[in-house]
Design an enzyme around this catalytic site. Structure first.
Site, PDB file in Angstrom:
ATOM      1  N   SER A  95       0.804  -1.220   0.000  1.00  0.00           N
ATOM      2  CA  SER A  95       0.000   0.000   0.000  1.00  0.00           C
ATOM      3  C   SER A  95       0.838   1.271   0.000  1.00  0.00           C
ATOM      4  O   SER A  95       0.292   2.366   0.120  1.00  0.00           O
ATOM      5  CB  SER A  95      -0.951  -0.006   1.199  1.00  0.00           C
ATOM      6  N   THR A 197      -1.140   3.189   3.665  1.00  0.00           N
ATOM      7  CA  THR A 197      -0.568   4.481   3.999  1.00  0.00           C
ATOM      8  C   THR A 197       0.364   4.427   5.213  1.00  0.00           C
ATOM      9  O   THR A 197      -0.015   3.962   6.280  1.00  0.00           O
ATOM     10  CB  THR A 197      -1.663   5.533   4.307  1.00  0.00           C
ATOM     11  N   THR A 215       1.632   6.981   0.225  1.00  0.00           N
ATOM     12  CA  THR A 215       0.736   5.862  -0.069  1.00  0.00           C
ATOM     13  C   THR A 215       0.670   5.576  -1.563  1.00  0.00           C
ATOM     14  O   THR A 215       0.940   6.468  -2.386  1.00  0.00           O
ATOM     15  CB  THR A 215      -0.691   6.181   0.433  1.00  0.00           C
ATOM     16  N   ARG A 225      -7.475   8.774  -9.526  1.00  0.00           N
ATOM     17  CA  ARG A 225      -7.960   9.040  -8.163  1.00  0.00           C
ATOM     18  C   ARG A 225      -6.793   9.444  -7.249  1.00  0.00           C
ATOM     19  O   ARG A 225      -5.742   8.814  -7.243  1.00  0.00           O
ATOM     20  CB  ARG A 225      -8.653   7.787  -7.614  1.00  0.00           C
ATOM     21  N   THR A 248      -4.767   7.366   8.103  1.00  0.00           N
ATOM     22  CA  THR A 248      -4.708   6.201   7.226  1.00  0.00           C
ATOM     23  C   THR A 248      -6.133   5.716   7.024  1.00  0.00           C
ATOM     24  O   THR A 248      -7.019   6.029   7.810  1.00  0.00           O
ATOM     25  CB  THR A 248      -3.836   5.093   7.850  1.00  0.00           C
ATOM     26  N   GLY A 249      -6.339   4.964   5.974  1.00  0.00           N
ATOM     27  CA  GLY A 249      -7.677   4.438   5.735  1.00  0.00           C
ATOM     28  C   GLY A 249      -8.334   5.088   4.533  1.00  0.00           C
ATOM     29  O   GLY A 249      -7.649   5.657   3.672  1.00  0.00           O
TER      30      GLY A 249
HETATM   31  N1  GLY Z   1      -5.488   6.955   2.847  1.00  0.00           N
HETATM   32  C1  GLY Z   1      -5.005   6.656   1.589  1.00  0.00           C
HETATM   33  C2  GLY Z   1      -5.942   6.819   0.495  1.00  0.00           C
HETATM   34  O1  GLY Z   1      -7.138   6.819   0.703  1.00  0.00           O
HETATM   35  O2  GLY Z   1      -5.489   6.956  -0.618  1.00  0.00           O
END
Ligand code: GLY
Length: 340
Positions: A95, A197, A215, A225, A248-249
């Site tokens: 990630s 992340t 990330t 995106r 994070t998330g």
């Molecule tokens: N937190 C990383 C993302 O949504 O790209």
């Protein structure tokens, strides 16, 4: 499963029954309170806080590396960059950086940002082929009049600064993408224990704070995106007078609530790092309710005194903390009662 109505009902009932606040429905690892207390420095004596590094997820080698650099070189930002680079270069971390899972077109795109003790910031978004976006973000901060470079422009800038163009798609990541392609439906990959992340915060021996976030973003995302991680105020915020926070998330939730900035502002108003992280997580739960059932968000924060705290929407979020000779991975407290 956990939804907003259940959450509010349980909260109200529990609050009425116990005559206490909303936290009565929450599950919280006991160890965290002790760890947070242990982190408290003796401010009344005017002492500088102990150099401390905290990062999202299980990255004790990275926080250790960051702390060692801070102890040797002195500046929080230098330690953070060194620690985050370790994770970016790790092909097993799917990630972040090299080995990160690609978008739905099979292309690895990276986001990162840094912020230093002077309030300077640098970000790169939608960067391809460069293993260390955190270092490119630092170059944007230090060598340009801008805060953010994106896509092809960020790549050209990185190449002009001597970064090498590399293939970041590992065989393992490509295999997972091909497996995902078989389903053929576009659906973001969620899950309470989704690791994504590296967010890292540090305070150095001079009491200065810095942070970084890096990330490869949501696995199999739409091409183009960009998540919260490179967005100052969303995935990261540092105010050297107050504290620092990172996320994070699922970035969409973090961006819509400007999570990191919110946490720092809550700390400015006097909340502890843990209470500020909890309120930011609660903001997501209250605003987006059921949508957060399968989607994790975790916050970590560090204040000017060297106190730290964390909170997440769901169980499964952990963090790494390095201080003195100690390098630990601890479970975060979390909001939802469903999995507690
Ligand atoms: N937190 C990383 C993302 O949504 O790209």
């Amino acid at each position: 499963m956990f939804n907003r109505r259940d959450f509010l009902n349980k909260t109200i009932l529990a609050s009425l029954a116990a005559g206490v606040g909303i936290s009565s429905c929450e599950s919280k690892p006991k160890q965290d309170a002790a760890k947070n207390n242990a982190a408290t420095t003796n401010q009344s004596s005017g002492e500088k806080p102990e150099a401390t590094v905290i990062a999202t997820w299980k990255h004790p080698d990275a926080t250790q590396k960051a702390l060692e650099v801070i102890q040797n070189q002195g500046r929080a930002l230098d330690g953070i960059e060194a620690g985050v680079r370790m994770v970016e270069a790790d092909p097993l971390d799917q990630s972040v950086g090299y080995g990160g899972l690609p978008d739905r077109d099979g292309i690895v795109t990276l986001d990162a940002c840094v912020m230093d003790e002077k309030g300077n910031a640098g970000c790169v978004t939608f960067l391809q082929h460069i293993m260390h976006p955190v270092s490119v973000a630092r170059k944007v901060m230090e060598d340009t009049p801008h805060v953010m470079l994106s896509g092809e422009g960020a790549l050209q800038f990185a190449l002009s600064k001597g970064f090498e163009k590399e293939n970041l798609l590992t065989q393992a990541a490509e295999e997972r993408w091909k497996e995902w392609l078989k389903e053929g439906t576009y659906k973001p990959v969620g899950g309470h224990e989704q690791h994504d992340t590296i967010g890292m915060l540090a305070i150095d021996g001079n009491g200065n704070l810095s942070g970084a976030c890096s990330t490869s973003g949501m696995a199999f995302k739409m091409h183009g995106r960009v998540g919260d991680s490179p967005i100052i105020g969303a995935g990261l915020y540092v105010d050297n007078e107050v504290g620092a926070a990172t996320a994070t998330g699922l970035g969409e939730f973090v961006m819509k609530t400007l999570g990191a900035f919110l946490i720092v502002e809550l700390m400015r108003q006097g909340k502890s790092p843990e209470a500020a992280c909890r309120e930011a997580a609660l903001r997501i739960a209250e605003k987006y309710g059921k949508a957060n059932e399968d989607m994790q968000v975790g916050y970590i924060a560090l204040n000017k005194k060297g106190e730290y705290g964390t909170y997440s929407l769901h169980p499964g979020f952990n963090y790494s903390i390095s201080r003195k000779a100690s390098h630990e991975v601890l479970d975060s407290p979390y909001l939802s009662a469903s999995a507690g």
